[in-house]
Enzyme design. Structure first.
Site, PDB file in Angstrom:
ATOM      1  N   HIS A 135       0.833  -1.223   0.000  1.00  0.00           N
ATOM      2  CA  HIS A 135       0.000   0.000   0.000  1.00  0.00           C
ATOM      3  C   HIS A 135       0.862   1.265   0.000  1.00  0.00           C
ATOM      4  O   HIS A 135       0.422   2.305   0.501  1.00  0.00           O
ATOM      5  CB  HIS A 135      -0.947   0.036   1.208  1.00  0.00           C
TER       6      HIS A 135
ATOM      7  N   SER B 205      14.848  21.876 -16.262  1.00  0.00           N
ATOM      8  CA  SER B 205      13.672  22.693 -16.548  1.00  0.00           C
ATOM      9  C   SER B 205      14.124  24.021 -17.139  1.00  0.00           C
ATOM     10  O   SER B 205      15.169  24.551 -16.767  1.00  0.00           O
ATOM     11  CB  SER B 205      12.896  22.936 -15.249  1.00  0.00           C
TER      12      SER B 205
ATOM     13  N   LYS C 240      15.952  22.095 -11.013  1.00  0.00           N
ATOM     14  CA  LYS C 240      15.291  20.841 -11.354  1.00  0.00           C
ATOM     15  C   LYS C 240      16.169  19.854 -12.097  1.00  0.00           C
ATOM     16  O   LYS C 240      16.981  20.209 -12.942  1.00  0.00           O
ATOM     17  CB  LYS C 240      14.069  21.129 -12.230  1.00  0.00           C
TER      18      LYS C 240
ATOM     19  N   GLU D 125       9.722   8.541 -16.890  1.00  0.00           N
ATOM     20  CA  GLU D 125       8.390   9.122 -17.105  1.00  0.00           C
ATOM     21  C   GLU D 125       7.881   8.820 -18.513  1.00  0.00           C
ATOM     22  O   GLU D 125       6.723   8.469 -18.726  1.00  0.00           O
ATOM     23  CB  GLU D 125       8.426  10.645 -16.918  1.00  0.00           C
TER      24      GLU D 125
END
Ligand code: ARG
Length: 463
Positions: A158, A279, A285, A292
């Site tokens: 979980h 970024s 970043k 992804e």
């Protein structure tokens, strides 16, 4: 330009220009050219073998086809939309190059058995290349698992810390997913490697063909048994894309973990700069674009699977033009899966594993609570009672902001007299890990042994 088309004999009007482009497949099926030529050469050889072509005719056709292959290889072939597809483009060019005898190649076959054969030959190679890429990724995973065999890490259920595991053990779970993917592809390959040629348009042919001969030349395991099925079956493509969709699902799950793990909140791993991007606005970043994007691309392949299933669901026997829609999903699936596997295999070795963060996370969240319950059971307490006692210990630890190992022996004794001072041995992460010492368990010695076995279980591409 209707006269340019090999089938235009019974037509008096030219094809509508929009229809011509709409029905053409040459934009994408030219990708099959190697296999189309391979199939045509084998077909010509078979025709000569049974006496339908003379040796001289066969020689001219084979030579012409090889020259066309070289032309296409060198990007010197001019593809014509009017000629609809890869098959008619190559055939027309053959006639152009070698003259009348070129017109004999299409004896005893149809584009229907031809295209099904081409796609199977193409996919057979595709499966081998994908299988090899899976093996490369598996090797990268095994190397890392071996290195991190004893690295404590949190195990989750979980997405809540459940029990300590070793990081190597987690990676071996990834390995197992890929084992099944490789097995599925190997199994699928058996049904891909069946030859439609000889089915012709749908009913076979009146020439004395020798299908076993052609099958042998092309490395097929056997000719397809039924001519109607041979030209209309696309199960093999569906099976492949299905196996690929499941493979992508696995890569997507791994990606999801990498994205989480490389966040500041988890901080378990750091992907190398070469596999991340920045970024344009936020200078701090470093984004895990590769995992992804793999996660995102999974949707394409699942989409291709649905497209193929839907493509087939209402087709009556035998060939229908619908089938032309089978190629792009297959091609894009191969491209997507290969790209994803290769980028993953490159990314894993350079990934930094932050052992201190993993250990801290493994200690957090009372991950050794089950070990305490098991300890009580060994002292003669029934498991359900032990569960209750440990629950109270966890409550006490939460209320006093401590870890289980920081609870005093007196306090433990108040919860259960069965607890002795040896309890602290099972409350450590190391103790918990070492205790899970059985086949498939997370103990470092088990992980090392599992890596050794895994190296021998790698599936070699091919039959
Ligand atoms: N381009 C076609 C396809 O991909 C080849 C077969 C065409 N056959 C036909 N009878 N029109 O399916």
């Amino acid at each position: 330009m209707a006269k340019e088309k090999p089938w235009s004999g019974r037509f008096t009007e030219p094809t509508n220009a929009i229809v011509e482009t709409f029905t053409a497949s040459v934009f994408f099926d030219r990708r099959l050219y190697l296999y189309d030529i391979m199939g045509s050469i084998a077909h010509a050889q078979m025709l000569a073998h049974v006496g339908v072509l003379t040796k001289k005719e066969r020689g001219a056709i084979v030579k012409g086809l090889k020259e066309i292959e070289a032309e296409i290889d060198a990007d010197k072939f001019s593809w014509s939309v009017a000629l609809e597809d890869v098959h008619m483009n190559i055939e027309a060019r053959l006639i152009e190059r070698i003259g009348e005898v070129g017109k004999k190649l299409h004896t005893g076959r149809s584009r229907n058995d031809q295209v099904a054969t081409d796609l199977r030959l193409y996919l057979r190679d595709g499966i081998d290349v994908v299988s090899d890429a899976i093996a490369q990724l598996q090797k990268a995973i095994l190397d890392l698992a071996e290195r991190e065999a004893g690295t404590p890490a949190p195990g989750f259920t979980h997405l809540q810390v459940a029990q300590p595991i070793t990081f190597g053990h987690h990676l071996l779970a990834w390995f197992e997913m890929l084992v099944r993917d490789a097995q599925r592809l190997r199994d699928c390959r058996k049904r891909v490697n069946i030859m439609p040629l000889g089915a012709a348009a749908l009913a076979g042919t009146s020439y004395p063909i020798d299908r076993a001969y052609t099958a042998k030349l092309l490395g097929f395991d056997a000719p397809a048994e039924n001519s109607l099925d041979a030209v209309s079956d696309r199960d093999f493509a569906i099976e492949f894309v299905s196996a690929a969709a499941l493979l992508m699902t696995h890569l997507s799950r791994m990606s999801e973990e990498l994205v989480l793990w490389s966040s500041a909140q988890f901080g378990f791993v750091e992907l190398s700069d070469a596999y991340c991007t920045g970024s344009s606005i936020m200078p701090q970043k470093k984004n895990p674009d590769v995992p992804e994007l793999v996660r995102g691309k999974t949707g394409r392949v699942t989409g291709h699977l649905v497209a193929l299933l839907t493509l087939m669901k209402a087709q009556p026997l035998a060939y229908n033009k619908d089938n032309q829609e089978d190629k792009e999903p297959v091609f894009d699936t191969i491209d997507t899966v290969l790209g994803s596997l290769r980028v993953f295999a490159g990314m894993i070795p350079g990934m930094k594993v932050k052992r201190d963060h993993l250990l801290r996370a493994a200690v957090m969240g009372f991950s050794t609570a089950t070990d305490l319950a098991d300890y009580l059971v060994r002292q003669g307490v029934a498991f359900r009672d032990a569960h209750e006692i440990v629950g109270k210990a966890v409550r006490l630890a939460i209320d006093t902001d401590r870890d289980l190992s920081q609870i005093d022996l007196d306090e433990f004794k108040k919860l259960s007299t069965a607890i002795g001072k040896d309890v602290y041995g099972v409350l450590t992460v190391e103790g918990s890990l070492a205790a899970r010492n059985h086949l498939g368990g997370t103990a470092p010695t088990q992980v090392k042994a599992a890596v050794k076995r895994a190296r021998k279980r790698l599936i070699r591409p091919g039959k």
